[in-house]
Design a protein around this motif. Structure first.
Motif, PDB file in Angstrom:
ATOM      1  N   PHE A 231      42.606  83.108  30.462  1.00  0.00           N
ATOM      2  CA  PHE A 231      41.625  84.198  30.386  1.00  0.00           C
ATOM      3  C   PHE A 231      40.778  84.327  31.653  1.00  0.00           C
ATOM      4  N   GLY A 232      40.852  83.363  32.551  1.00  0.00           N
ATOM      5  CA  GLY A 232      40.119  83.491  33.815  1.00  0.00           C
ATOM      6  C   GLY A 232      40.920  84.157  34.918  1.00  0.00           C
TER       7      GLY A 232
ATOM      8  N   ILE B 220      34.336  80.372  38.649  1.00  0.00           N
ATOM      9  CA  ILE B 220      33.011  79.764  38.824  1.00  0.00           C
ATOM     10  C   ILE B 220      33.167  78.280  39.162  1.00  0.00           C
TER      11      ILE B 220
ATOM     12  N   GLY C 107      41.718  78.956  32.812  1.00  0.00           N
ATOM     13  CA  GLY C 107      40.875  79.310  31.659  1.00  0.00           C
ATOM     14  C   GLY C 107      39.663  80.129  32.087  1.00  0.00           C
ATOM     15  N   GLU C 108      39.004  80.732  31.119  1.00  0.00           N
ATOM     16  CA  GLU C 108      37.818  81.555  31.417  1.00  0.00           C
ATOM     17  C   GLU C 108      36.801  80.757  32.229  1.00  0.00           C
ATOM     18  N   GLY C 109      36.299  81.363  33.293  1.00  0.00           N
ATOM     19  CA  GLY C 109      35.276  80.712  34.119  1.00  0.00           C
ATOM     20  C   GLY C 109      35.845  79.917  35.282  1.00  0.00           C
ATOM     21  N   THR C 110      37.186  79.908  35.425  1.00  0.00           N
ATOM     22  CA  THR C 110      37.785  79.116  36.506  1.00  0.00           C
ATOM     23  C   THR C 110      37.206  79.481  37.868  1.00  0.00           C
TER      24      THR C 110
ATOM     25  N   THR D 200      38.270  76.472  23.287  1.00  0.00           N
ATOM     26  CA  THR D 200      37.296  77.457  23.769  1.00  0.00           C
ATOM     27  C   THR D 200      36.349  76.824  24.785  1.00  0.00           C
ATOM     28  N   PRO D 201      35.958  77.600  25.781  1.00  0.00           N
ATOM     29  CA  PRO D 201      34.983  77.064  26.730  1.00  0.00           C
ATOM     30  C   PRO D 201      33.629  76.909  26.047  1.00  0.00           C
ATOM     31  N   ARG D 202      32.939  75.831  26.357  1.00  0.00           N
ATOM     32  CA  ARG D 202      31.611  75.590  25.777  1.00  0.00           C
ATOM     33  C   ARG D 202      30.633  75.300  26.900  1.00  0.00           C
ATOM     34  N   ALA D 203      29.386  75.089  26.528  1.00  0.00           N
ATOM     35  CA  ALA D 203      28.363  74.879  27.553  1.00  0.00           C
ATOM     36  C   ALA D 203      28.740  73.709  28.456  1.00  0.00           C
TER      37      ALA D 203
END
Lengths: 301, 301
Positions: free
Chosen positions: A67-68, A41, A36-39, A12-15
Protein backbone atom coordinates in the motif's frame (compact mmCIF):
# COMPACT_ATOMS: atom_id res chain seq x y z
CA UNK A 1 25.57 -6.78 1.75
CA UNK A 2 23.50 -4.50 3.96
CA UNK A 3 19.87 -5.05 4.86
CA UNK A 4 17.74 -2.30 6.40
CA UNK A 5 14.47 -3.39 7.95
CA UNK A 6 11.98 -0.56 7.44
CA UNK A 7 9.10 -2.63 8.73
CA UNK A 8 8.63 -6.24 9.81
CA UNK A 9 5.16 -6.64 11.29
CA UNK A 10 2.11 -8.20 9.73
CA UNK A 11 -1.42 -7.00 9.03
CA UNK A 12 -1.71 -3.25 9.72
CA UNK A 13 0.65 -0.37 10.38
CA UNK A 14 0.42 0.92 13.95
CA UNK A 15 1.92 3.78 15.90
CA UNK A 16 4.99 1.73 16.83
CA UNK A 17 5.10 -1.10 14.28
CA UNK A 18 5.49 -0.85 10.54
CA UNK A 19 4.36 -3.29 7.89
CA UNK A 20 6.77 -5.08 5.59
CA UNK A 21 9.49 -3.23 3.74
CA UNK A 22 13.24 -3.76 3.46
CA UNK A 23 16.12 -2.23 1.57
CA UNK A 24 18.85 -4.58 0.40
CA UNK A 25 22.14 -2.98 -0.59
CA UNK A 26 24.11 -5.44 -2.65
CA UNK A 27 26.92 -4.69 -5.11
CA UNK A 28 25.92 -1.03 -5.39
CA UNK A 29 22.26 -1.81 -5.97
CA UNK A 30 19.59 -0.56 -3.59
CA UNK A 31 16.73 -3.02 -3.94
CA UNK A 32 13.45 -2.15 -2.23
CA UNK A 33 11.62 -5.30 -1.16
CA UNK A 34 7.91 -4.84 -0.44
CA UNK A 35 6.44 -1.46 0.32
CA UNK A 36 3.85 -1.28 3.10
CA UNK A 37 2.00 1.96 3.83
CA UNK A 38 4.39 4.66 5.04
CA UNK A 39 7.50 3.15 3.44
CA UNK A 40 8.48 6.48 1.89
CA UNK A 41 8.47 8.05 5.35
CA UNK A 42 10.70 5.29 6.74
CA UNK A 43 13.07 5.67 3.80
CA UNK A 44 13.37 9.34 4.65
CA UNK A 45 13.97 8.58 8.32
CA UNK A 46 16.83 6.28 7.31
CA UNK A 47 18.15 8.92 4.91
CA UNK A 48 18.08 6.45 2.04
CA UNK A 49 18.44 8.42 -1.15
CA UNK A 50 15.33 7.93 -3.27
CA UNK A 51 17.32 8.13 -6.49
CA UNK A 52 19.39 5.09 -5.58
CA UNK A 53 16.28 2.91 -5.64
CA UNK A 54 15.80 1.69 -9.18
CA UNK A 55 14.18 -1.68 -8.55
CA UNK A 56 11.20 -2.48 -6.36
CA UNK A 57 10.17 -6.09 -5.69
CA UNK A 58 6.63 -6.70 -4.45
CA UNK A 59 5.90 -10.16 -3.08
CA UNK A 60 2.10 -10.02 -3.25
CA UNK A 61 -0.85 -7.68 -3.36
CA UNK A 62 -1.92 -7.72 0.28
CA UNK A 63 -1.95 -4.20 1.65
CA UNK A 64 0.71 -4.67 4.29
CA UNK A 65 3.19 -5.42 1.51
CA UNK A 66 2.35 -2.79 -1.12
CA UNK A 67 0.00 0.00 0.00
CA UNK A 68 3.00 2.35 0.14
CA UNK A 69 3.96 1.78 -3.48
CA UNK A 70 1.71 4.27 -5.25
CA UNK A 71 2.67 6.98 -2.76
CA UNK A 72 6.34 6.30 -3.35
CA UNK A 73 5.91 6.45 -7.12
CA UNK A 74 3.97 9.68 -6.76
CA UNK A 75 6.58 11.23 -4.49
CA UNK A 76 9.35 10.30 -6.92
CA UNK A 77 7.38 12.24 -9.55
CA UNK A 78 7.01 15.30 -7.33
CA UNK A 79 10.73 15.23 -6.65
CA UNK A 80 11.30 15.33 -10.44
CA UNK A 81 13.01 11.97 -10.58
CA UNK A 82 14.51 11.14 -13.95
CA UNK A 83 15.92 7.65 -13.43
CA UNK A 84 13.92 4.64 -14.61
CA UNK A 85 12.04 2.71 -11.95
CA UNK A 86 11.46 -1.02 -12.37
CA UNK A 87 8.60 -2.64 -10.48
CA UNK A 88 8.50 -6.43 -10.15
CA UNK A 89 5.24 -7.80 -8.80
CA UNK A 90 2.15 -9.90 -9.41
CA UNK A 91 -0.06 -9.34 -12.42
CA UNK A 92 -2.48 -6.50 -11.70
CA UNK A 93 0.05 -4.24 -10.06
CA UNK A 94 0.38 -2.13 -13.18
CA UNK A 95 -3.37 -1.64 -13.41
CA UNK A 96 -3.56 -0.51 -9.76
CA UNK A 97 -0.82 2.06 -10.17
CA UNK A 98 -1.83 3.38 -13.59
CA UNK A 99 -5.50 3.69 -12.61
CA UNK A 100 -4.55 5.94 -9.71
CA UNK A 101 -2.21 7.99 -11.86
CA UNK A 102 -4.91 8.36 -14.51
CA UNK A 103 -7.54 9.54 -12.03
CA UNK A 104 -5.04 11.96 -10.46
CA UNK A 105 -4.00 13.14 -13.93
CA UNK A 106 -0.43 12.62 -12.71
CA UNK A 107 1.84 10.75 -15.06
CA UNK A 108 5.40 10.12 -14.03
CA UNK A 109 8.10 12.15 -15.73
CA UNK A 110 10.43 9.14 -15.44
CA UNK A 111 10.08 5.71 -16.99
CA UNK A 112 8.01 3.36 -14.89
CA UNK A 113 8.61 -0.16 -16.08
CA UNK A 114 6.44 -2.97 -14.79
CA UNK A 115 7.58 -6.57 -14.80
CA UNK A 116 4.42 -8.48 -13.99
CA UNK A 117 4.92 -11.96 -12.57
CA UNK A 118 2.61 -14.91 -12.99
CA UNK A 119 4.80 -18.01 -13.15
CA UNK A 120 4.56 -20.64 -10.45
CA UNK A 121 8.15 -21.70 -11.10
CA UNK A 122 11.26 -19.92 -9.95
CA UNK A 123 12.51 -17.62 -12.69
CA UNK A 124 15.35 -15.20 -13.26
CA UNK A 125 13.77 -11.75 -13.27
CA UNK A 126 16.81 -9.46 -13.05
CA UNK A 127 20.43 -9.84 -14.04
CA UNK A 128 23.37 -7.57 -14.59
CA UNK A 129 27.13 -8.07 -14.41
CA UNK A 130 27.15 -8.45 -10.63
CA UNK A 131 23.75 -9.63 -9.37
CA UNK A 132 20.96 -12.04 -10.24
CA UNK A 133 17.45 -12.03 -8.81
CA UNK A 134 15.18 -15.08 -8.92
CA UNK A 135 11.60 -15.50 -7.77
CA UNK A 136 10.82 -18.02 -5.03
CA UNK A 137 7.24 -19.24 -5.55
CA UNK A 138 5.53 -19.22 -2.16
CA UNK A 139 2.25 -20.62 -0.91
CA UNK A 140 -0.02 -17.92 0.49
CA UNK A 141 -3.68 -17.00 0.15
CA UNK A 142 -3.00 -15.14 -3.08
CA UNK A 143 -0.25 -15.41 -5.70
CA UNK A 144 3.01 -14.64 -3.90
CA UNK A 145 6.72 -14.72 -4.65
CA UNK A 146 9.74 -14.50 -2.45
CA UNK A 147 12.96 -13.22 -4.02
CA UNK A 148 16.48 -14.63 -4.08
CA UNK A 149 19.27 -12.09 -4.55
CA UNK A 150 22.61 -13.59 -5.58
CA UNK A 151 25.92 -11.87 -6.12
CA UNK A 152 27.73 -13.28 -9.11
CA UNK A 153 31.18 -14.72 -8.78
CA UNK A 154 33.34 -11.61 -8.35
CA UNK A 155 36.61 -10.84 -10.09
CA UNK A 156 39.66 -12.91 -9.14
CA UNK A 157 42.31 -11.24 -7.01
CA UNK A 158 45.84 -10.79 -8.40
CA UNK A 159 48.73 -12.42 -6.55
CA UNK A 160 50.94 -9.40 -7.18
CA UNK A 161 54.24 -11.18 -6.47
CA UNK A 162 53.37 -14.05 -8.77
CA UNK A 163 52.23 -11.64 -11.49
CA UNK A 164 55.56 -9.77 -11.34
CA UNK A 165 57.56 -12.97 -11.31
CA UNK A 166 55.67 -14.12 -14.39
CA UNK A 167 56.54 -10.87 -16.26
CA UNK A 168 52.95 -10.03 -17.11
CA UNK A 169 52.31 -6.55 -18.50
CA UNK A 170 49.94 -4.21 -16.64
CA UNK A 171 47.71 -4.14 -19.72
CA UNK A 172 46.66 -7.73 -19.01
CA UNK A 173 45.66 -7.27 -15.35
CA UNK A 174 41.99 -6.74 -16.24
CA UNK A 175 41.93 -9.99 -18.27
CA UNK A 176 43.59 -11.82 -15.37
CA UNK A 177 40.94 -10.56 -12.91
CA UNK A 178 38.29 -11.80 -15.32
CA UNK A 179 39.86 -15.29 -15.19
CA UNK A 180 41.61 -15.45 -18.56
CA UNK A 181 45.03 -17.00 -19.21
CA UNK A 182 47.34 -14.36 -20.74
CA UNK A 183 50.64 -14.08 -22.61
CA UNK A 184 53.57 -12.66 -20.65
CA UNK A 185 56.26 -10.32 -21.93
CA UNK A 186 58.34 -13.30 -23.05
CA UNK A 187 55.45 -14.56 -25.18
CA UNK A 188 54.64 -17.54 -22.90
CA UNK A 189 51.07 -18.41 -21.92
CA UNK A 190 50.52 -17.99 -18.16
CA UNK A 191 47.75 -20.08 -16.57
CA UNK A 192 45.36 -17.78 -14.74
CA UNK A 193 45.24 -19.79 -11.51
CA UNK A 194 49.00 -19.63 -11.10
CA UNK A 195 48.92 -15.84 -10.64
CA UNK A 196 45.44 -15.14 -9.19
CA UNK A 197 43.30 -16.17 -6.25
CA UNK A 198 39.52 -16.50 -5.96
CA UNK A 199 37.72 -13.21 -5.27
CA UNK A 200 35.41 -12.61 -2.34
CA UNK A 201 32.83 -15.35 -1.94
CA UNK A 202 29.59 -14.17 -3.56
CA UNK A 203 26.77 -13.67 -1.09
CA UNK A 204 23.09 -14.39 -1.32
CA UNK A 205 19.90 -13.25 0.39
CA UNK A 206 16.48 -14.89 0.26
CA UNK A 207 13.30 -13.07 1.20
CA UNK A 208 10.40 -15.43 1.90
CA UNK A 209 7.17 -13.72 2.92
CA UNK A 210 4.25 -14.46 3.14
CA UNK A 211 4.02 -18.22 3.04
CA UNK A 212 2.85 -21.32 4.74
CA UNK A 213 5.53 -23.95 5.46
CA UNK A 214 6.69 -25.02 1.98
CA UNK A 215 9.58 -27.42 1.58
CA UNK A 216 9.56 -27.01 -2.21
CA UNK A 217 11.50 -23.78 -1.79
CA UNK A 218 14.45 -25.52 -0.14
CA UNK A 219 16.33 -26.42 -3.36
CA UNK A 220 15.92 -22.86 -4.64
CA UNK A 221 17.47 -21.31 -1.54
CA UNK A 222 20.02 -24.06 -0.89
CA UNK A 223 23.02 -22.73 1.09
CA UNK A 224 21.73 -19.17 1.02
CA UNK A 225 23.82 -16.94 3.28
CA UNK A 226 20.95 -15.02 4.78
CA UNK A 227 17.36 -16.24 4.84
CA UNK A 228 14.50 -13.98 5.85
CA UNK A 229 11.53 -16.24 6.47
CA UNK A 230 8.23 -15.05 7.79
CA UNK A 231 7.24 -16.22 11.27
CA UNK A 232 3.84 -14.79 11.91
CA UNK A 233 3.01 -17.13 14.79
CA UNK A 234 4.45 -18.79 17.86
CA UNK A 235 3.79 -22.47 18.63
CA UNK A 236 0.77 -21.70 20.77
CA UNK A 237 -0.99 -20.45 17.64
CA UNK A 238 0.47 -23.09 15.32
CA UNK A 239 -3.04 -24.13 14.33
CA UNK A 240 -3.59 -20.69 12.75
CA UNK A 241 -0.58 -20.97 10.45
CA UNK A 242 -1.94 -23.38 7.82
CA UNK A 243 -5.38 -21.76 8.04
CA UNK A 244 -4.05 -18.28 7.24
CA UNK A 245 -1.20 -19.61 5.07
CA UNK A 246 1.49 -18.22 7.33
CA UNK A 247 4.34 -19.90 9.22
CA UNK A 248 5.49 -20.31 12.79
CA UNK A 249 8.99 -19.45 13.99
CA UNK A 250 9.75 -23.19 14.21
CA UNK A 251 8.65 -23.75 10.63
CA UNK A 252 10.88 -20.92 9.48
CA UNK A 253 13.75 -22.59 11.35
CA UNK A 254 12.96 -25.94 9.74
CA UNK A 255 13.26 -24.37 6.29
CA UNK A 256 16.53 -22.68 7.28
CA UNK A 257 17.92 -26.00 8.51
CA UNK A 258 16.91 -27.96 5.44
CA UNK A 259 18.35 -25.25 3.18
CA UNK A 260 21.61 -25.08 5.16
CA UNK A 261 21.19 -21.34 5.42
CA UNK A 262 23.93 -19.30 7.06
CA UNK A 263 21.65 -17.21 9.24
CA UNK A 264 17.88 -17.02 9.65
CA UNK A 265 16.15 -13.67 10.07
CA UNK A 266 12.66 -13.80 11.52
CA UNK A 267 9.95 -11.26 10.79
CA UNK A 268 6.33 -10.60 9.80
CA UNK A 269 5.28 -11.04 13.41
CA UNK A 270 1.66 -10.97 14.40
CA UNK A 271 1.06 -7.92 16.61
CA UNK A 272 -0.82 -10.08 19.13
CA UNK A 273 2.41 -10.86 21.00
CA UNK A 274 4.00 -8.63 23.60
CA UNK A 275 7.66 -9.24 22.80
CA UNK A 276 9.80 -10.98 20.20
CA UNK A 277 12.12 -13.14 22.30
CA UNK A 278 9.85 -16.19 22.15
CA UNK A 279 10.16 -16.20 18.34
CA UNK A 280 13.93 -16.52 18.61
CA UNK A 281 13.77 -19.11 21.37
CA UNK A 282 11.36 -21.35 19.51
CA UNK A 283 13.33 -21.10 16.26
CA UNK A 284 16.62 -21.84 18.03
CA UNK A 285 15.29 -25.21 19.17
CA UNK A 286 15.68 -26.25 15.53
CA UNK A 287 18.25 -23.95 13.95
CA UNK A 288 21.04 -22.25 15.79
CA UNK A 289 21.87 -19.03 13.98
CA UNK A 290 18.71 -16.95 14.35
CA UNK A 291 18.32 -13.18 14.39
CA UNK A 292 15.20 -11.12 15.01
CA UNK A 293 14.24 -8.41 12.58
CA UNK A 294 13.03 -5.21 14.20
CA UNK A 295 11.84 -2.00 12.57
CA UNK A 296 14.86 0.17 11.88
CA UNK A 297 17.44 -2.59 12.43
CA UNK A 298 20.35 -2.75 9.99
CA UNK A 299 22.17 -6.01 9.27
CA UNK A 300 25.54 -6.11 7.55
CA UNK A 301 26.73 -9.43 6.18
CA UNK B 1 -17.55 20.90 17.48
CA UNK B 2 -14.06 19.46 17.72
CA UNK B 3 -11.56 19.35 14.89
CA UNK B 4 -8.43 17.18 15.05
CA UNK B 5 -5.74 17.93 12.49
CA UNK B 6 -4.05 14.63 11.64
CA UNK B 7 -2.06 16.17 8.82
CA UNK B 8 -1.94 19.58 7.16
CA UNK B 9 0.99 19.66 4.75
CA UNK B 10 0.92 19.40 0.98
CA UNK B 11 2.57 17.11 -1.53
CA UNK B 12 4.30 14.21 0.25
CA UNK B 13 4.38 12.74 3.73
CA UNK B 14 7.72 13.25 5.48
CA UNK B 15 9.26 12.20 8.75
CA UNK B 16 7.81 15.19 10.59
CA UNK B 17 4.94 16.40 8.40
CA UNK B 18 1.78 14.55 7.44
CA UNK B 19 -0.40 15.04 4.40
CA UNK B 20 -4.03 16.12 4.64
CA UNK B 21 -6.44 14.44 7.01
CA UNK B 22 -8.80 15.77 9.65
CA UNK B 23 -11.43 14.41 11.99
CA UNK B 24 -14.47 16.59 12.64
CA UNK B 25 -16.57 15.67 15.66
CA UNK B 26 -19.95 17.32 15.31
CA UNK B 27 -23.20 16.30 17.01
CA UNK B 28 -21.88 12.82 17.83
CA UNK B 29 -20.63 12.22 14.32
CA UNK B 30 -16.94 11.53 13.65
CA UNK B 31 -16.38 12.65 10.07
CA UNK B 32 -13.03 11.83 8.49
CA UNK B 33 -12.06 14.47 5.94
CA UNK B 34 -9.38 13.41 3.44
CA UNK B 35 -7.07 10.53 4.14
CA UNK B 36 -3.41 10.97 3.17
CA UNK B 37 -0.96 8.08 3.47
CA UNK B 38 -0.52 7.02 7.10
CA UNK B 39 -3.87 8.40 8.30
CA UNK B 40 -4.72 5.13 10.07
CA UNK B 41 -1.51 5.46 12.09
CA UNK B 42 -2.32 9.04 13.08
CA UNK B 43 -5.85 8.00 14.07
CA UNK B 44 -4.31 5.38 16.36
CA UNK B 45 -1.90 7.92 17.85
CA UNK B 46 -4.86 10.16 18.68
CA UNK B 47 -6.77 7.18 20.09
CA UNK B 48 -9.70 7.89 17.81
CA UNK B 49 -11.93 4.85 17.84
CA UNK B 50 -12.10 3.40 14.32
CA UNK B 51 -15.67 2.26 14.83
CA UNK B 52 -16.87 5.80 15.40
CA UNK B 53 -15.87 6.75 11.87
CA UNK B 54 -18.80 5.99 9.61
CA UNK B 55 -18.34 8.66 6.96
CA UNK B 56 -15.23 9.55 4.99
CA UNK B 57 -15.14 12.60 2.73
CA UNK B 58 -12.44 12.72 0.05
CA UNK B 59 -11.90 16.08 -1.65
CA UNK B 60 -9.98 14.84 -4.69
CA UNK B 61 -7.85 12.02 -5.99
CA UNK B 62 -4.37 13.46 -5.52
CA UNK B 63 -2.30 11.13 -3.39
CA UNK B 64 -1.71 13.50 -0.50
CA UNK B 65 -5.47 13.51 0.11
CA UNK B 66 -6.43 9.86 -0.31
CA UNK B 67 -3.51 7.38 -0.47
CA UNK B 68 -4.33 6.29 3.09
CA UNK B 69 -7.91 5.33 2.25
CA UNK B 70 -7.46 1.80 0.95
CA UNK B 71 -5.23 0.95 3.91
CA UNK B 72 -7.83 2.25 6.32
CA UNK B 73 -10.59 0.25 4.65
CA UNK B 74 -8.38 -2.83 4.74
CA UNK B 75 -7.52 -2.35 8.42
CA UNK B 76 -11.20 -1.95 9.30
CA UNK B 77 -11.74 -5.35 7.65
CA UNK B 78 -8.91 -6.99 9.61
CA UNK B 79 -10.37 -5.59 12.81
CA UNK B 80 -13.68 -7.29 11.91
CA UNK B 81 -15.62 -4.07 11.66
CA UNK B 82 -19.34 -4.53 11.21
CA UNK B 83 -20.63 -0.99 10.89
CA UNK B 84 -21.33 0.44 7.45
CA UNK B 85 -18.74 2.80 6.02
CA UNK B 86 -19.78 5.57 3.66
CA UNK B 87 -17.20 7.04 1.31
CA UNK B 88 -17.92 10.35 -0.43
CA UNK B 89 -15.48 11.23 -3.18
CA UNK B 90 -14.91 11.84 -6.87
CA UNK B 91 -15.99 9.37 -9.51
CA UNK B 92 -13.36 6.66 -9.84
CA UNK B 93 -12.76 6.23 -6.14
CA UNK B 94 -14.88 3.08 -6.05
CA UNK B 95 -12.92 1.53 -8.91
CA UNK B 96 -9.58 2.24 -7.18
CA UNK B 97 -10.67 0.65 -3.92
CA UNK B 98 -12.50 -2.33 -5.38
CA UNK B 99 -9.69 -3.16 -7.82
CA UNK B 100 -7.25 -3.41 -4.94
CA UNK B 101 -9.66 -5.51 -2.90
CA UNK B 102 -10.26 -7.79 -5.86
CA UNK B 103 -6.54 -8.35 -6.50
CA UNK B 104 -5.94 -8.97 -2.79
CA UNK B 105 -8.96 -11.30 -2.68
CA UNK B 106 -10.00 -9.31 0.39
CA UNK B 107 -13.61 -8.22 0.47
CA UNK B 108 -14.85 -6.21 3.41
CA UNK B 109 -17.09 -7.97 5.90
CA UNK B 110 -18.92 -4.70 6.45
CA UNK B 111 -20.91 -2.62 3.98
CA UNK B 112 -18.77 -0.24 2.03
CA UNK B 113 -21.02 2.33 0.41
CA UNK B 114 -19.60 4.68 -2.17
CA UNK B 115 -21.19 8.02 -2.96
CA UNK B 116 -19.39 9.15 -6.08
CA UNK B 117 -19.47 12.86 -6.79
CA UNK B 118 -19.38 14.51 -10.17
CA UNK B 119 -21.53 17.63 -9.95
CA UNK B 120 -19.96 21.03 -10.38
CA UNK B 121 -22.68 22.62 -8.24
CA UNK B 122 -22.93 22.52 -4.49
CA UNK B 123 -25.16 19.64 -3.42
CA UNK B 124 -26.46 18.12 -0.21
CA UNK B 125 -24.68 14.78 0.14
CA UNK B 126 -25.50 13.80 3.72
CA UNK B 127 -28.31 14.65 6.07
CA UNK B 128 -29.72 13.31 9.29
CA UNK B 129 -31.71 14.85 12.14
CA UNK B 130 -28.78 16.94 13.37
CA UNK B 131 -26.31 17.59 10.57
CA UNK B 132 -26.16 18.43 6.87
CA UNK B 133 -23.13 18.13 4.60
CA UNK B 134 -22.85 20.01 1.32
CA UNK B 135 -20.15 19.94 -1.33
CA UNK B 136 -18.22 23.10 -2.11
CA UNK B 137 -17.08 22.90 -5.75
CA UNK B 138 -13.43 24.00 -5.85
CA UNK B 139 -11.08 24.86 -8.68
CA UNK B 140 -8.02 22.63 -8.71
CA UNK B 141 -6.08 20.69 -11.34
CA UNK B 142 -8.54 17.80 -11.12
CA UNK B 143 -12.17 17.54 -10.01
CA UNK B 144 -12.24 18.66 -6.38
CA UNK B 145 -14.83 19.40 -3.72
CA UNK B 146 -14.62 21.06 -0.37
CA UNK B 147 -17.24 20.15 2.22
CA UNK B 148 -19.55 22.26 4.35
CA UNK B 149 -20.72 20.68 7.60
CA UNK B 150 -23.73 22.36 9.20
CA UNK B 151 -25.46 21.59 12.44
CA UNK B 152 -29.20 21.86 12.13
CA UNK B 153 -31.19 24.21 14.32
CA UNK B 154 -31.19 22.40 17.68
CA UNK B 155 -34.15 21.89 19.99
CA UNK B 156 -35.59 24.91 21.78
CA UNK B 157 -34.87 25.28 25.49
CA UNK B 158 -37.76 25.27 27.96
CA UNK B 159 -38.27 28.32 30.18
CA UNK B 160 -39.17 26.14 33.15
CA UNK B 161 -40.85 28.90 35.18
CA UNK B 162 -42.98 30.00 32.25
CA UNK B 163 -43.91 26.40 31.49
CA UNK B 164 -45.10 25.84 35.08
CA UNK B 165 -46.99 29.12 35.15
CA UNK B 166 -48.74 28.11 31.92
CA UNK B 167 -49.87 24.77 33.48
CA UNK B 168 -48.42 22.65 30.71
CA UNK B 169 -48.29 18.90 31.36
CA UNK B 170 -44.91 17.13 31.30
CA UNK B 171 -46.14 14.99 28.41
CA UNK B 172 -45.94 18.05 26.10
CA UNK B 173 -42.36 19.06 26.91
CA UNK B 174 -40.94 17.15 23.93
CA UNK B 175 -43.37 18.91 21.55
CA UNK B 176 -42.42 22.26 23.05
CA UNK B 177 -38.70 21.58 22.49
CA UNK B 178 -39.53 20.76 18.90
CA UNK B 179 -41.16 24.17 18.50
CA UNK B 180 -44.85 23.27 18.55
CA UNK B 181 -47.61 25.23 20.28
CA UNK B 182 -49.42 23.00 22.83
CA UNK B 183 -52.63 22.84 24.87
CA UNK B 184 -52.26 23.42 28.61
CA UNK B 185 -54.15 21.62 31.41
CA UNK B 186 -56.92 24.20 31.19
CA UNK B 187 -57.42 23.45 27.49
CA UNK B 188 -55.91 26.76 26.29
CA UNK B 189 -53.42 26.91 23.40
CA UNK B 190 -50.00 28.14 24.56
CA UNK B 191 -47.77 29.82 21.99
CA UNK B 192 -44.40 28.06 21.87
CA UNK B 193 -42.26 31.18 22.00
CA UNK B 194 -43.91 32.35 25.23
CA UNK B 195 -42.52 29.35 27.15
CA UNK B 196 -39.34 28.42 25.28
CA UNK B 197 -36.05 30.02 24.21
CA UNK B 198 -33.88 29.37 21.17
CA UNK B 199 -31.50 26.43 21.57
CA UNK B 200 -27.73 26.63 21.11
CA UNK B 201 -26.76 28.37 17.88
CA UNK B 202 -25.99 25.72 15.26
CA UNK B 203 -22.37 25.68 14.15
CA UNK B 204 -20.79 25.16 10.79
CA UNK B 205 -17.41 24.14 9.40
CA UNK B 206 -16.16 24.51 5.84
CA UNK B 207 -13.19 22.54 4.51
CA UNK B 208 -11.73 24.06 1.33
CA UNK B 209 -8.74 22.23 -0.08
CA UNK B 210 -7.22 22.13 -2.67
CA UNK B 211 -8.20 25.18 -4.66
CA UNK B 212 -7.07 28.25 -6.43
CA UNK B 213 -8.64 31.53 -5.26
CA UNK B 214 -12.32 31.11 -6.12
CA UNK B 215 -14.85 33.75 -5.08
CA UNK B 216 -17.76 31.62 -6.30
CA UNK B 217 -17.57 29.63 -3.09
CA UNK B 218 -18.29 32.68 -0.93
CA UNK B 219 -22.13 32.44 -1.04
CA UNK B 220 -21.96 28.73 -0.17
CA UNK B 221 -19.88 29.31 2.94
CA UNK B 222 -21.47 32.62 3.91
CA UNK B 223 -21.11 33.28 7.69
CA UNK B 224 -19.50 29.91 8.32
CA UNK B 225 -18.21 29.68 11.88
CA UNK B 226 -14.93 27.98 11.03
CA UNK B 227 -13.31 28.04 7.61
CA UNK B 228 -10.35 25.83 6.75
CA UNK B 229 -8.89 27.22 3.55
CA UNK B 230 -5.75 25.92 1.95
CA UNK B 231 -2.77 28.27 1.90
CA UNK B 232 -0.04 26.43 0.09
CA UNK B 233 2.06 29.51 -0.60
CA UNK B 234 3.30 32.75 0.91
CA UNK B 235 3.25 36.02 -1.04
CA UNK B 236 6.78 35.56 -2.32
CA UNK B 237 5.57 32.55 -4.32
CA UNK B 238 2.20 34.08 -5.24
CA UNK B 239 2.99 33.51 -8.91
CA UNK B 240 2.95 29.74 -8.32
CA UNK B 241 -0.57 29.74 -6.90
CA UNK B 242 -2.63 30.14 -10.08
CA UNK B 243 -0.19 27.93 -12.01
CA UNK B 244 -0.58 25.01 -9.60
CA UNK B 245 -4.19 25.87 -8.75
CA UNK B 246 -3.43 26.52 -5.12
CA UNK B 247 -3.88 29.60 -2.91
CA UNK B 248 -1.75 31.93 -0.86
CA UNK B 249 -2.41 32.73 2.79
CA UNK B 250 -3.66 36.17 1.73
CA UNK B 251 -6.08 34.67 -0.75
CA UNK B 252 -7.43 32.36 1.94
CA UNK B 253 -7.91 35.42 4.14
CA UNK B 254 -9.70 37.27 1.35
CA UNK B 255 -12.20 34.41 1.04
CA UNK B 256 -12.68 34.36 4.83
CA UNK B 257 -13.35 38.10 4.85
CA UNK B 258 -15.81 38.03 1.97
CA UNK B 259 -17.64 35.08 3.54
CA UNK B 260 -17.75 36.78 6.98
CA UNK B 261 -16.29 33.63 8.49
CA UNK B 262 -15.87 33.42 12.25
CA UNK B 263 -12.34 32.10 12.20
CA UNK B 264 -9.96 31.10 9.43
CA UNK B 265 -7.78 28.02 9.79
CA UNK B 266 -4.79 27.85 7.47
CA UNK B 267 -3.23 24.62 6.23
CA UNK B 268 -1.91 22.61 3.27
CA UNK B 269 1.41 24.38 3.56
CA UNK B 270 4.16 23.79 1.07
CA UNK B 271 7.07 22.12 2.84
CA UNK B 272 9.51 24.58 1.25
CA UNK B 273 9.08 27.00 4.15
CA UNK B 274 10.92 26.80 7.44
CA UNK B 275 8.17 27.95 9.79
CA UNK B 276 4.48 28.76 9.72
CA UNK B 277 4.32 32.19 11.34
CA UNK B 278 4.57 34.07 8.05
CA UNK B 279 1.35 32.38 6.88
CA UNK B 280 -0.52 33.80 9.85
CA UNK B 281 1.06 37.23 9.54
CA UNK B 282 0.23 37.57 5.85
CA UNK B 283 -3.35 36.37 6.34
CA UNK B 284 -3.88 38.73 9.28
CA UNK B 285 -3.19 41.72 7.06
CA UNK B 286 -6.60 40.98 5.52
CA UNK B 287 -8.60 39.03 8.08
CA UNK B 288 -8.15 39.24 11.80
CA UNK B 289 -9.14 35.90 13.31
CA UNK B 290 -6.59 33.49 11.89
CA UNK B 291 -5.32 30.21 13.36
CA UNK B 292 -2.59 27.93 12.05
CA UNK B 293 -3.29 24.24 11.65
CA UNK B 294 -0.47 21.99 12.79
CA UNK B 295 -0.27 18.21 12.75
CA UNK B 296 -1.83 16.89 15.93
CA UNK B 297 -3.52 20.17 16.89
CA UNK B 298 -7.06 19.97 18.25
CA UNK B 299 -9.51 22.86 17.92
CA UNK B 300 -12.71 23.06 19.92
CA UNK B 301 -15.35 25.53 18.83
Amino acid sequence: MKLTILGCYSATPRALTNTTSQVLEINNHMFLIDCGEGTQIHLRKHKIKFNRIKHVFISHLHGDHFFGLVGLISTFRLLTREADLHIYGPEGIKEIVTLQMKLADSWTNYNLIFHELKSHNSELIFEDESVEVYTIPLDHRIYTNGFLFKEKEGERKLDINAVEDAHINLAYFRKLKQGFDVLNEDGDLVKNNTVTMPGAKPKSYAFCSDTTYKEDIVPIIDKVDVLYHESTFLEKHANLAPKTKHSTAKEAARIAKKANAGVLLLGHYSTRYDGLNAFKEEAKEIFDNVELCEDGKVFEF
